[in-house]
Design a protein around this motif. Sequence first.
Motif, PDB file in Angstrom:
ATOM      1  N   LEU A 112       0.815  -1.209   0.000  1.00 54.12           N
ATOM      2  CA  LEU A 112       0.000   0.000   0.000  1.00 54.12           C
ATOM      3  C   LEU A 112       0.849   1.259   0.000  1.00 54.12           C
ATOM      4  O   LEU A 112       0.330   2.355  -0.238  1.00 54.12           O
ATOM      5  CB  LEU A 112      -0.941   0.020   1.214  1.00 54.12           C
ATOM      6  CG  LEU A 112      -1.955  -1.126   1.326  1.00 54.12           C
ATOM      7  CD1 LEU A 112      -2.987  -0.803   2.394  1.00 54.12           C
ATOM      8  CD2 LEU A 112      -2.640  -1.415  -0.005  1.00 54.12           C
ATOM      9  N   GLU A 113       2.164   1.132   0.275  1.00 54.50           N
ATOM     10  CA  GLU A 113       3.051   2.289   0.232  1.00 54.50           C
ATOM     11  C   GLU A 113       4.394   1.880  -0.367  1.00 54.50           C
ATOM     12  O   GLU A 113       4.953   0.842   0.003  1.00 54.50           O
ATOM     13  CB  GLU A 113       3.298   2.870   1.629  1.00 54.50           C
ATOM     14  CG  GLU A 113       2.059   3.406   2.329  1.00 54.50           C
ATOM     15  CD  GLU A 113       2.391   4.089   3.651  1.00 54.50           C
ATOM     16  OE1 GLU A 113       3.598   4.244   3.983  1.00 54.50           O
ATOM     17  OE2 GLU A 113       1.447   4.471   4.370  1.00 54.50           O
ATOM     18  N   THR A 168       2.422  14.737   1.721  1.00 56.48           N
ATOM     19  CA  THR A 168       2.791  13.351   2.013  1.00 56.48           C
ATOM     20  C   THR A 168       1.601  12.403   2.050  1.00 56.48           C
ATOM     21  O   THR A 168       1.788  11.186   2.018  1.00 56.48           O
ATOM     22  CB  THR A 168       3.516  13.253   3.356  1.00 56.48           C
ATOM     23  OG1 THR A 168       2.611  13.668   4.398  1.00 56.48           O
ATOM     24  CG2 THR A 168       4.762  14.128   3.369  1.00 56.48           C
ATOM     25  N   GLY A 169       0.385  12.935   2.146  1.00 56.39           N
ATOM     26  CA  GLY A 169      -0.764  12.060   2.341  1.00 56.39           C
ATOM     27  C   GLY A 169      -0.975  11.695   3.791  1.00 56.39           C
ATOM     28  O   GLY A 169      -1.941  11.027   4.142  1.00 56.39           O
ATOM     29  N   GLY A 170      -0.049  12.151   4.654  1.00 52.30           N
ATOM     30  CA  GLY A 170      -0.175  11.950   6.097  1.00 52.30           C
ATOM     31  C   GLY A 170      -0.515  13.267   6.757  1.00 52.30           C
ATOM     32  O   GLY A 170      -1.580  13.830   6.552  1.00 52.30           O
ATOM     33  N   SER A 238       2.537   7.611  -4.552  1.00 50.47           N
ATOM     34  CA  SER A 238       2.230   6.394  -3.791  1.00 50.47           C
ATOM     35  C   SER A 238       0.987   6.621  -2.951  1.00 50.47           C
ATOM     36  O   SER A 238       0.779   7.715  -2.401  1.00 50.47           O
ATOM     37  CB  SER A 238       3.393   6.029  -2.871  1.00 50.47           C
ATOM     38  OG  SER A 238       3.035   4.952  -2.002  1.00 50.47           O
ATOM     39  N   THR A 239       0.162   5.601  -2.838  1.00 51.00           N
ATOM     40  CA  THR A 239      -0.916   5.648  -1.864  1.00 51.00           C
ATOM     41  C   THR A 239      -0.321   5.538  -0.467  1.00 51.00           C
ATOM     42  O   THR A 239       0.840   5.155  -0.288  1.00 51.00           O
ATOM     43  CB  THR A 239      -1.917   4.510  -2.082  1.00 51.00           C
ATOM     44  OG1 THR A 239      -1.209   3.252  -2.065  1.00 51.00           O
ATOM     45  CG2 THR A 239      -2.639   4.654  -3.418  1.00 51.00           C
ATOM     46  N   ARG A 240      -1.110   5.893   0.542  1.00 45.19           N
ATOM     47  CA  ARG A 240      -0.715   5.744   1.932  1.00 45.19           C
ATOM     48  C   ARG A 240      -1.658   4.757   2.609  1.00 45.19           C
ATOM     49  O   ARG A 240      -2.859   4.703   2.288  1.00 45.19           O
ATOM     50  CB  ARG A 240      -0.759   7.081   2.676  1.00 45.19           C
ATOM     51  CG  ARG A 240       0.107   8.180   2.093  1.00 45.19           C
ATOM     52  CD  ARG A 240       1.578   7.805   1.960  1.00 45.19           C
ATOM     53  NE  ARG A 240       2.191   7.357   3.187  1.00 45.19           N
ATOM     54  CZ  ARG A 240       2.836   8.147   4.040  1.00 45.19           C
ATOM     55  NH1 ARG A 240       2.913   9.449   3.815  1.00 45.19           N
ATOM     56  NH2 ARG A 240       3.417   7.635   5.121  1.00 45.19           N
ATOM     57  N   ALA A 241      -1.130   3.991   3.538  1.00 48.27           N
ATOM     58  CA  ALA A 241      -1.934   2.974   4.230  1.00 48.27           C
ATOM     59  C   ALA A 241      -2.718   3.632   5.357  1.00 48.27           C
ATOM     60  O   ALA A 241      -2.553   3.319   6.537  1.00 48.27           O
ATOM     61  CB  ALA A 241      -1.027   1.868   4.762  1.00 48.27           C
TER      62      ALA A 241
END
Length: 307
Positions: A112-113, A168-170, A238-241
């Motif tokens: 997933l990352e 970052t997606g976070g 990238s996707t993030r989990a």
Amino acid sequence: MKHETRDRFAGVKLSSPTKVLFDQQGVTKADLAAHYERVATRALPFIENRLLSLVRCPEGQTGQCFFQKHGGKGFRDEVKRETIVEKDGGRAEYLYVDNLAGLVAGVQMGTLEFHIWGSRIDKLERPDRLVFDLDPDEGLDFADVRQAAVDVKERLGAMGMETVALLTGGKGIHVIAPLERRVKWPLVKAFARGFAKRMASEESDRYLAQASKAKREGRIFLDWLRNERGSTAIAPYSTRAKPGCPVATPVSWDELETLQAANAFHLEDMADRLEQPDPWAEMAEWRQSITRKMLAAVGADADVPAL
């Protein structure tokens, strides 16, 4: 979002393509493979031929996940392997990909990352990117992180170094400077450390340069530790989990001013986003490196061998 019905991407056949990996949006394994197919033209130039660390969640985002940096059993041949000498002198096998099929094969294994090294395998000791990860205390607003990114950009710009921004997606932002592959890891690390320490010392009420949760209250950690051999950073696109399937997304500096979160973009946003101009397009023309003058400016010129 419209869900993908195919089970084969870039020649790689997925097992259980309808398996849901992100519960909130019902994102399936096939949807995830389709995402990398969609973003490949923009993403692969930043991912290919770099050693990888993977976040694998075989049962999906809500299941048990683990971080994998060494090679292991079960990966298809599309995921390549490279044996390198580690810092302690031992040898270890790492993973990398060189095309879309490799990314899809990673998805097949529940990745997933994708996290990337700061150098490529043909010149492993000479990094081609400098990364500052702006990691805020939980009590801070995203506006504080945005401003920190601009501060880092302006300070590096004053030294003659151009940068781009990555959501970052976070919860943070990466400020990234592409580098020509002239200097080795110790010098890049020394500059990154010196830069962060100098910035934190001059604005100690806003920033710190050490990874201390206890001391971070109300401040942003200028994480310079991505800039050493073996460290990784989340790959662009990238996707993030994380819930909602956010995507680590390149943005322009002008656009960043309008955004309200580091996880502003999700899987379903990518098709429309890719129809817009590439916010990092100009980066391909930049030619820059860390110089003796830059090292001196952050007080790191005594920390490294001569250029």
